[in-house]
Design an enzyme around this catalytic site. Structure first.
Site, short mmCIF file in Angstrom:
data_model
loop_
_atom_site.label_atom_id
_atom_site.label_comp_id
_atom_site.label_asym_id
_atom_site.label_seq_id
_atom_site.Cartn_x
_atom_site.Cartn_y
_atom_site.Cartn_z
N LYS A 96 0.84 -1.19 0.00
CA LYS A 96 0.00 0.00 0.00
C LYS A 96 0.88 1.25 0.00
CE LYS A 96 -3.73 -2.06 2.77
NZ LYS A 96 -4.85 -1.98 1.81
N ARG B 4 -10.04 -11.86 1.34
CA ARG B 4 -10.87 -12.91 0.74
C ARG B 4 -10.18 -14.27 0.81
NH1 ARG B 4 -11.07 -9.64 -4.77
NH2 ARG B 4 -11.00 -8.04 -3.17
#
Length: 506
Positions: A280, A354
């Site tokens: 990030k 996920r």
């Protein structure tokens, strides 16, 4: 933790450090300020001029407004705190529970440092007791564990006394007990979310759950990295392999004595998300300690259900990992073999939530629960779609999705039903594996939901709550919502458990 008591004492006679009343804007073209029910004795002490005094001080009755007035001689409390309730309801209507919950939260925040406050807000039903109690206890929350505040530092409001509620009334007492259990567990979730990631590692989180299990008689099972490897949990291991703090899968179970319905809650618990190799950028990683908010919510909901003795079996699955870049970290292009046996090509290591949820969902499915609900700060796409205060709901059953939406609204949580368009599934096709962990960018929140759907057992009703927006409040506190971790979705999960216990959900 702030104490909650019920009192039949009069507002004028109860000894307290502050007296909370509600004020509203009168309906109709003339408007004006009116005192809400519950404060009649206080108004009498002001010779019937409480509204006029508060209006002189600038009160308008708007929601979120707080006005302080010195008490006259007829009141034991030294000052009155008036909280705005918005427009007064029609004569045949009452104040909405969320209005009362928010007003109580505003009052509790304004009374930081006060020992005891008496709340003389409108109580027309037991639901009002719940709402006011919740709002006050949640509004009084403060996270100060890492601050050297000194001996003279002021703490949060220490005691809330609800006037107009009867301590010997079974329904009133039960409403107060529910408020206390919910608020304490929600605030525990907030503490976990706010804890710095150097202290809240997957192992440390698991230890907190184990301690709570012992306290409340819940069964807790912790799978460490060796057990995960032996069991073939490739998704959780693939995310946690780059960190010096290995992952955990935690199961916490509340089982009722009767043969009850079974709910499984699955929570994403990324204790820190750097993005992994798909790192990030600066400006997007400073609050990533909150990426375990889903796991915190699941943990809180299971414990609250147990404390209330609900006639339902609730199992919580906490998929805990730290997503870090290193020489051992999963790379874009790697293929993971998931617990279900399916293979997943990792195209972006920052789509890690996920992956851990997929393993936990399949594990939860093995027990054949009546329904599974997963909770996760999953996608920035959902924040773009719904904003900071609303979570998205996806499901493999439209009726279940609608029910959760209604339950969330009933609980005071903003939510919105979202679709799972079949045409987006093909965008996750991989030439190498059974599927990829990424699809098209547009509709990314829906793509993530479709990915999770692939790992829900056949015939099991399932819903996915993407709480990326409301899980962490970067802005100023408001109502009963603090800055930082909020405890989003805990109320919805608990209400779902209650509705299931009562037979309302089949």
């Amino acid at each position: 933790m702030t104490a909650l008591t019920l009192s039949t004492a009069g507002a004028a006679t109860l000894r307290a450090d502050a007296l909370v009343v509600g004020v509203a804007k009168a309906a109709g073209p003339k408007g004006g300020l009116v005192v809400a029910p519950g404060a009649e004795a206080v108004d009498k002490a002001f010779d019937g001029k409480l509204a006029a005094v508060l209006a002189t001080l600038g009160a308008s009755g708007a929601e979120g407004e707080v006005t302080k007035a010195v008490s006259p001689a007829g009141l034991k409390a030294p000052f009155v705190l008036a909280v705005g309730l918005g427009t007064a309801p029609a004569d045949d209507e009452t104040y909405a529970a969320e209005v009362l919950r928010t007003a109580a939260g505003n009052a509790a925040r304004a009374l930081h440092g006060i020992k005891k406050a008496a709340f003389a807000l409108p109580i027309e039903a037991t639901e009002d007791i719940e709402a006011i109690g919740e709002g006050a206890l949640l509004g009084a929350y403060a996270f100060t564990a890492y601050q050297d505040r000194g001996a003279d530092a002021k703490g949060p409001l220490a005691e809330v006394a609800l006037l107009g509620a009867k301590p010997r009334d079974k329904a009133h007492k039960a409403a107060a007990e529910r408020s206390l259990a919910l608020a304490e567990e929600m605030n525990r979730a907030r503490d976990l979310i706010n804890t710095p990631p150097n202290d809240l590692t997957p192992e440390a989180f698991a230890a907190v759950v184990s301690a709570a299990g012992k306290e409340h008689g819940l069964k807790v099972q912790v799978l460490d990295e060796k057990a995960l490897d032996k069991g073939g949990f490739g998704g959780i291991l693939g995310v946690g392999v780059g960190s010096a703090n290995p992952p955990r899968l935690v199961k916490i179970s509340y089982t009722h004595a009767k043969n009850a319905k079974h709910l499984a809650f699955v929570g994403k618990g990324i204790t820190y998300d750097s993005g992994g190799i798909s790192l990030k950028p600066a400006g997007h990683n400073e609050t990533m300690k909150c990426d375990m908010s889903g796991a915190a919510a699941v943990f809180a909901a299971v414990v609250a259900a147990a404390r209330l003795g609900l006639e339902v079996n609730v199992t919580g699955w906490l998929a805990l990992a730290e997503n870090m870049p290193s020489g051992s970290a999963t790379r874009p292009g790697d293929v993971l073999r998931m617990y279900s046996g399916k293979t997943v090509e990792v195209l972006n290591t920052d789509a890690e939530g996920r992956l851990v949820l997929a393993d936990a969902l399949w594990k939860a499915s093995e027990e054949k629960p009546d329904a599974i609900v997963d909770v996760a700060t999953l996608t920035g796409a959902m924040v773009l779609a719904l904003g900071d205060h609303t979570f998205g709901i996806m499901a493999n059953d439209d009726a279940f999705r609608t029910a959760i939406h209604e339950i969330a609204e009933e609980s005071g949580e903003q939510s919105w039903p979202m679709p799972l368009p079949a045409n987006l599934r093909k965008t996750m096709d991989s030439p190498t594996a059974d599927l990829a962990n990424m699809g098209v960018r547009m509709g990314g929140g829906l793509v993530a939901g479709l990915f999770l759907k692939e790992f829900v057992g056949e015939g099991i009703t399932w819903a996915h709550l993407d709480i990326a927006g409301p899980a962490f409040n970067d802005g100023a506190p408001h109502g009963y919502t603090p800055k930082g971790g909020t405890g989003s979705s805990v109320r919805t999960l608990l209400r779902l458990a209650e509705r299931t216990a009562s037979g309302d959900l089949g």
